[in-house]
Design a protein around this motif. Structure first.
Motif, PDB file in Angstrom:
ATOM      1  N   TRP A 110       7.179 -33.965 -29.540  1.00  0.00           N
ATOM      2  CA  TRP A 110       5.847 -33.395 -29.465  1.00  0.00           C
ATOM      3  C   TRP A 110       5.867 -32.044 -30.176  1.00  0.00           C
ATOM      4  O   TRP A 110       6.897 -31.369 -30.231  1.00  0.00           O
ATOM      5  CB  TRP A 110       5.431 -33.201 -28.011  1.00  0.00           C
ATOM      6  CG  TRP A 110       5.171 -34.481 -27.266  1.00  0.00           C
ATOM      7  CD1 TRP A 110       6.091 -35.418 -26.896  1.00  0.00           C
ATOM      8  CD2 TRP A 110       3.904 -34.955 -26.806  1.00  0.00           C
ATOM      9  NE1 TRP A 110       5.477 -36.452 -26.234  1.00  0.00           N
ATOM     10  CE2 TRP A 110       4.134 -36.192 -26.160  1.00  0.00           C
ATOM     11  CE3 TRP A 110       2.604 -34.449 -26.872  1.00  0.00           C
ATOM     12  CZ2 TRP A 110       3.106 -36.938 -25.581  1.00  0.00           C
ATOM     13  CZ3 TRP A 110       1.581 -35.180 -26.304  1.00  0.00           C
ATOM     14  CH2 TRP A 110       1.838 -36.417 -25.673  1.00  0.00           C
ATOM     15  N   PHE A 111       4.704 -31.634 -30.703  1.00  0.00           N
ATOM     16  CA  PHE A 111       4.592 -30.358 -31.402  1.00  0.00           C
ATOM     17  C   PHE A 111       3.551 -29.497 -30.708  1.00  0.00           C
ATOM     18  O   PHE A 111       2.429 -29.944 -30.448  1.00  0.00           O
ATOM     19  CB  PHE A 111       4.195 -30.575 -32.862  1.00  0.00           C
ATOM     20  CG  PHE A 111       4.057 -29.301 -33.652  1.00  0.00           C
ATOM     21  CD1 PHE A 111       5.179 -28.594 -34.050  1.00  0.00           C
ATOM     22  CD2 PHE A 111       2.800 -28.808 -33.994  1.00  0.00           C
ATOM     23  CE1 PHE A 111       5.062 -27.411 -34.773  1.00  0.00           C
ATOM     24  CE2 PHE A 111       2.668 -27.632 -34.715  1.00  0.00           C
ATOM     25  CZ  PHE A 111       3.803 -26.938 -35.113  1.00  0.00           C
ATOM     26  N   GLN A 112       3.914 -28.234 -30.401  1.00  0.00           N
ATOM     27  CA  GLN A 112       3.016 -27.302 -29.722  1.00  0.00           C
ATOM     28  C   GLN A 112       2.726 -26.121 -30.638  1.00  0.00           C
ATOM     29  O   GLN A 112       3.623 -25.594 -31.306  1.00  0.00           O
ATOM     30  CB  GLN A 112       3.644 -26.802 -28.409  1.00  0.00           C
ATOM     31  CG  GLN A 112       2.801 -25.784 -27.661  1.00  0.00           C
ATOM     32  CD  GLN A 112       3.033 -24.344 -28.135  1.00  0.00           C
ATOM     33  OE1 GLN A 112       4.106 -24.009 -28.650  1.00  0.00           O
ATOM     34  NE2 GLN A 112       2.027 -23.504 -27.977  1.00  0.00           N
ATOM     35  N   GLN A 113       1.469 -25.695 -30.652  1.00  0.00           N
ATOM     36  CA  GLN A 113       1.085 -24.467 -31.340  1.00  0.00           C
ATOM     37  C   GLN A 113      -0.060 -23.823 -30.557  1.00  0.00           C
ATOM     38  O   GLN A 113      -0.715 -24.467 -29.753  1.00  0.00           O
ATOM     39  CB  GLN A 113       0.635 -24.750 -32.776  1.00  0.00           C
ATOM     40  CG  GLN A 113      -0.587 -25.645 -32.871  1.00  0.00           C
ATOM     41  CD  GLN A 113      -1.073 -25.844 -34.295  1.00  0.00           C
ATOM     42  OE1 GLN A 113      -0.436 -25.429 -35.263  1.00  0.00           O
ATOM     43  NE2 GLN A 113      -2.223 -26.469 -34.450  1.00  0.00           N
ATOM     44  N   ASP A 114      -0.279 -22.517 -30.804  1.00  0.00           N
ATOM     45  CA  ASP A 114      -1.357 -21.843 -30.088  1.00  0.00           C
ATOM     46  C   ASP A 114      -2.682 -22.041 -30.821  1.00  0.00           C
ATOM     47  O   ASP A 114      -2.772 -22.797 -31.787  1.00  0.00           O
ATOM     48  CB  ASP A 114      -1.021 -20.374 -29.861  1.00  0.00           C
ATOM     49  CG  ASP A 114      -1.158 -19.527 -31.120  1.00  0.00           C
ATOM     50  OD1 ASP A 114      -1.418 -20.094 -32.207  1.00  0.00           O
ATOM     51  OD2 ASP A 114      -1.019 -18.304 -31.024  1.00  0.00           O
ATOM     52  N   GLY A 115      -3.713 -21.340 -30.372  1.00  0.00           N
ATOM     53  CA  GLY A 115      -5.050 -21.580 -30.883  1.00  0.00           C
ATOM     54  C   GLY A 115      -5.494 -20.685 -32.010  1.00  0.00           C
ATOM     55  O   GLY A 115      -6.707 -20.551 -32.234  1.00  0.00           O
TER      56      GLY A 115
END
Length: 217
Positions: A110-115
């Motif tokens: 999975w890949f997470q990034q902020d907004g």
């Protein structure tokens, strides 16, 4: 503060999430003054002079239990340091991140990034979904990453502070020297340390679930 936790129905293992983010490294070692405190019974009359436009590097990387992808230094075609915008972020994903990802055992990550706006533009989300499908944790993505929860990621509560505590030890005088230090410090991070970091992240999630999203002590 609104904190984010993975919905249990998604059954995402914390060992399969790539956490990503950028940070600025100022050549003069600038630190946010909100993080500095001087304790004194009288007004110490202390002031700190900093350049109006200090030289800095903007650095991106992704961290997961299996290792670190990066660092990536944002530069233009002439090799000059630049800040991040949507076009530069997508170029980084296309020309650096995806090829690097192919060198890892990254199936079903999975890949997470902020907004940040450069992260969540339609073209950027489409590009990431082409790579990760529904395994994208992001504002405007299949799984939302809520604002105000950035300090929950291992990069914010561990990696950036750890790296910055070491790269200024020899007082680098040029951006190239600072870049070399950043590369060296990251390369020296051992797998055992990353395992501890992810274990800590899991315990943070457990605390947030148990406290119904209240502030962490």
């Amino acid at each position: 503060m609104t904190l984010w936790a993975i919905p249990s129905s998604l059954d995402i293992s914390s060992w399969r999430i790539l956490f990503s983010y950028e940070a600025h490294f100022w050549l003069n070692g600038y630190v946010n003054k909100q993080n500095c405190r001087i304790w004194s019974e009288a007004n110490p009359q202390v002031y700190v002079e900093t350049p109006l436009h200090p030289e800095k590097l903007t650095v991106w990387r992704a961290l997961w239990a299996g290792g670190i992808i990066g660092p990536y230094f944002f530069k233009n075609d002439e090799g000059h340091k630049v800040t991040v915008n949507g076009d530069r972020y997508r170029a980084m994903i296309t020309n650096f991140f995806i090829p690097e990802l192919n060198n890892h055992d990254a199936q079903e990550l999975w890949f997470q990034q902020d907004g940040a706006t450069c992260h969540t533009a339609r073209a950027t989300i489409d590009l990431l979904r082409n790579t990760f499908g529904d395994r994208l944790i992001s504002r405007f993505g299949p799984v939302n990453w809520r604002p105000g929860s950035c300090d929950l990621t291992p990069l914010d509560y561990f990696l950036w502070g750890y790296v910055k505590s070491l790269v200024y030890a020899d007082k680098p005088q040029t951006l190239d020297h600072l870049e070399d230090n950043i590369r060296r410090v990251i390369a020296d991070i051992r797998p055992k340390m990353l395992e501890k970091v992810i274990e800590n992240w899991t315990s943070r999630l457990d605390y947030i679930r148990a406290s119904l999203g209240s502030h962490m002590p």
